[in-house]
Design a protein around this motif. Structure first.
Motif, PDB file in Angstrom:
ATOM      1  N   TYR A 290      12.331   4.806   0.957  1.00 33.07           N
ATOM      2  CA  TYR A 290      11.449   3.850   1.632  1.00 33.07           C
ATOM      3  C   TYR A 290      11.829   2.417   1.252  1.00 33.07           C
ATOM      4  CZ  TYR A 290       7.445   1.178   3.095  1.00 33.07           C
ATOM      5  OH  TYR A 290       6.654   0.229   3.680  1.00 33.07           O
ATOM      6  N   GLY A 291      12.095   2.187  -0.022  1.00 36.73           N
ATOM      7  CA  GLY A 291      12.484   0.854  -0.480  1.00 36.73           C
ATOM      8  C   GLY A 291      13.730   0.359   0.219  1.00 36.73           C
ATOM      9  N   LEU A 292      14.711   1.226   0.367  1.00 36.87           N
ATOM     10  CA  LEU A 292      15.933   0.841   1.076  1.00 36.87           C
ATOM     11  C   LEU A 292      15.686   0.646   2.574  1.00 36.87           C
ATOM     12  CD1 LEU A 292      18.582   3.131  -0.658  1.00 36.87           C
ATOM     13  CD2 LEU A 292      18.340   0.643  -0.862  1.00 36.87           C
ATOM     14  N   ALA A 293      14.799   1.467   3.141  1.00 35.62           N
ATOM     15  CA  ALA A 293      14.525   1.387   4.580  1.00 35.62           C
ATOM     16  C   ALA A 293      13.836   0.083   4.968  1.00 35.62           C
ATOM     17  CB  ALA A 293      13.676   2.581   5.018  1.00 35.62           C
ATOM     18  N   VAL A 294      12.995  -0.459   4.112  1.00 31.83           N
ATOM     19  CA  VAL A 294      12.268  -1.688   4.459  1.00 31.83           C
ATOM     20  C   VAL A 294      12.904  -2.937   3.863  1.00 31.83           C
ATOM     21  CG1 VAL A 294      10.064  -0.530   4.829  1.00 31.83           C
ATOM     22  CG2 VAL A 294      10.615  -1.463   2.577  1.00 31.83           C
ATOM     23  N   LEU A 295      14.057  -2.794   3.237  1.00 34.44           N
ATOM     24  CA  LEU A 295      14.724  -3.944   2.633  1.00 34.44           C
ATOM     25  C   LEU A 295      15.112  -4.985   3.689  1.00 34.44           C
ATOM     26  CD1 LEU A 295      15.792  -5.065  -0.068  1.00 34.44           C
ATOM     27  CD2 LEU A 295      17.976  -3.983   0.475  1.00 34.44           C
ATOM     28  N   LEU A 296      15.852  -4.576   4.712  1.00 33.71           N
ATOM     29  CA  LEU A 296      16.271  -5.523   5.752  1.00 33.71           C
ATOM     30  C   LEU A 296      15.105  -6.075   6.567  1.00 33.71           C
ATOM     31  CD1 LEU A 296      19.655  -4.116   7.075  1.00 33.71           C
ATOM     32  CD2 LEU A 296      19.254  -6.198   5.787  1.00 33.71           C
TER      33      LEU A 296
ATOM     34  N   ILE B 164       0.836  -1.206   0.000  1.00 35.67           N
ATOM     35  CA  ILE B 164       0.000   0.000   0.000  1.00 35.67           C
ATOM     36  C   ILE B 164       0.871   1.256   0.000  1.00 35.67           C
ATOM     37  CG2 ILE B 164      -1.611   1.367   1.391  1.00 35.67           C
ATOM     38  CD1 ILE B 164      -2.867  -1.347   2.242  1.00 35.67           C
ATOM     39  N   ILE B 165       1.874   1.275   0.855  1.00 31.61           N
ATOM     40  CA  ILE B 165       2.763   2.442   0.940  1.00 31.61           C
ATOM     41  C   ILE B 165       3.517   2.639  -0.367  1.00 31.61           C
ATOM     42  CG2 ILE B 165       4.814   3.357   2.102  1.00 31.61           C
ATOM     43  CD1 ILE B 165       3.706   1.992   4.685  1.00 31.61           C
ATOM     44  N   VAL B 166       4.022   1.550  -0.944  1.00 28.80           N
ATOM     45  CA  VAL B 166       4.740   1.642  -2.217  1.00 28.80           C
ATOM     46  C   VAL B 166       3.808   2.143  -3.321  1.00 28.80           C
ATOM     47  CG1 VAL B 166       5.787   0.224  -4.035  1.00 28.80           C
ATOM     48  CG2 VAL B 166       6.547  -0.018  -1.678  1.00 28.80           C
ATOM     49  N   ALA B 167       2.582   1.656  -3.357  1.00 30.97           N
ATOM     50  CA  ALA B 167       1.630   2.096  -4.384  1.00 30.97           C
ATOM     51  C   ALA B 167       1.325   3.585  -4.246  1.00 30.97           C
ATOM     52  CB  ALA B 167       0.349   1.274  -4.288  1.00 30.97           C
TER      53      ALA B 167
ATOM     54  N   PHE C  56       9.170  12.737  -4.761  1.00 32.39           N
ATOM     55  CA  PHE C  56       8.450  11.505  -4.465  1.00 32.39           C
ATOM     56  C   PHE C  56       9.214  10.276  -4.946  1.00 32.39           C
ATOM     57  CE2 PHE C  56       4.853  14.509  -4.214  1.00 32.39           C
ATOM     58  CZ  PHE C  56       4.492  14.239  -2.907  1.00 32.39           C
ATOM     59  N   TRP C  57       9.959  10.408  -6.049  1.00 32.41           N
ATOM     60  CA  TRP C  57      10.800   9.293  -6.480  1.00 32.41           C
ATOM     61  C   TRP C  57      11.898   9.052  -5.452  1.00 32.41           C
ATOM     62  CZ3 TRP C  57       9.083   5.801  -9.436  1.00 32.41           C
ATOM     63  CH2 TRP C  57       8.262   6.094 -10.520  1.00 32.41           C
ATOM     64  N   ALA C  58      12.422  10.110  -4.890  1.00 32.10           N
ATOM     65  CA  ALA C  58      13.447   9.969  -3.854  1.00 32.10           C
ATOM     66  C   ALA C  58      12.860   9.294  -2.616  1.00 32.10           C
ATOM     67  CB  ALA C  58      14.031  11.337  -3.500  1.00 32.10           C
ATOM     68  N   LEU C  59      11.650   9.723  -2.209  1.00 37.85           N
ATOM     69  CA  LEU C  59      10.991   9.084  -1.070  1.00 37.85           C
ATOM     70  C   LEU C  59      10.724   7.609  -1.339  1.00 37.85           C
ATOM     71  CD1 LEU C  59       8.396  11.775   0.068  1.00 37.85           C
ATOM     72  CD2 LEU C  59      10.412  10.991   1.302  1.00 37.85           C
ATOM     73  N   TYR C  60      10.324   7.313  -2.562  1.00 37.62           N
ATOM     74  CA  TYR C  60      10.074   5.933  -2.978  1.00 37.62           C
ATOM     75  C   TYR C  60      11.350   5.097  -2.819  1.00 37.62           C
ATOM     76  CZ  TYR C  60       8.780   2.123  -6.202  1.00 37.62           C
ATOM     77  OH  TYR C  60       8.514   0.915  -6.764  1.00 37.62           O
ATOM     78  N   GLY C  61      12.463   5.619  -3.290  1.00 36.32           N
ATOM     79  CA  GLY C  61      13.744   4.916  -3.182  1.00 36.32           C
ATOM     80  C   GLY C  61      14.217   4.774  -1.743  1.00 36.32           C
TER      81      GLY C  61
END
Length: 120
Positions: free
Chosen positions: A56-62, A32-35, A49-54
């Motif tokens: 967030y993606g790195l933050a939830v990877l681990l 939901i957050i990614v969408a 927003f692309w930066a936030l997307y990236g």
């Protein structure tokens, strides 16, 4: 939302077991957050927003890897099964079946059943 936050609290914990509910609720909120972030990035055509997307993606990877490994542990499988994802077609389908399977009711080498530990 509580399940999502619990996974984030166990940021890089790869030991133990995770219930199906913990894994799938984390996955749902994550999607939901990614969408929303992707929709904002595409809709506004803003680099912010692309930066936030990236980020967030790195933050939830681990945490994502951690909950996946713990979910595999709940089905008495090693976390190394995550690497099976790279096998085309068969790998992701097999992992989906493993992640959706009921965990072993009895304690295993990765710890006690989290379903019964949480209920106690």
């Amino acid at each position: 939302m509580n399940w999502y936050l619990e996974v984030l609290k166990k940021y890089a914990v790869f030991s133990g077991r995770a219930r199906r509910k913990e894994f799938w609720m984390f996955t749902l909120f994550n999607l939901i957050i990614v969408a929303v972030l992707a929709g904002l990035a595409v809709g506004t055509k803003s680099g912010v927003f692309w930066a936030l997307y990236g980020i967030y993606g790195l933050a939830v990877l681990l945490p994502g890897w951690g909950v996946t490994v713990r979910r595999l542990h709940d089905t008495s499988r090693s976390g190394w099964w995550m690497l099976f994802y790279i096998v085309p077609i068969v790998g992701p389908i097999t992992l989906l079946v493993f992640l959706a399977s009921e965990g072993k009711a009895e304690p295993n080498q990765y710890g006690p059943n989290p379903k019964y530990v949480a209920a106690a």
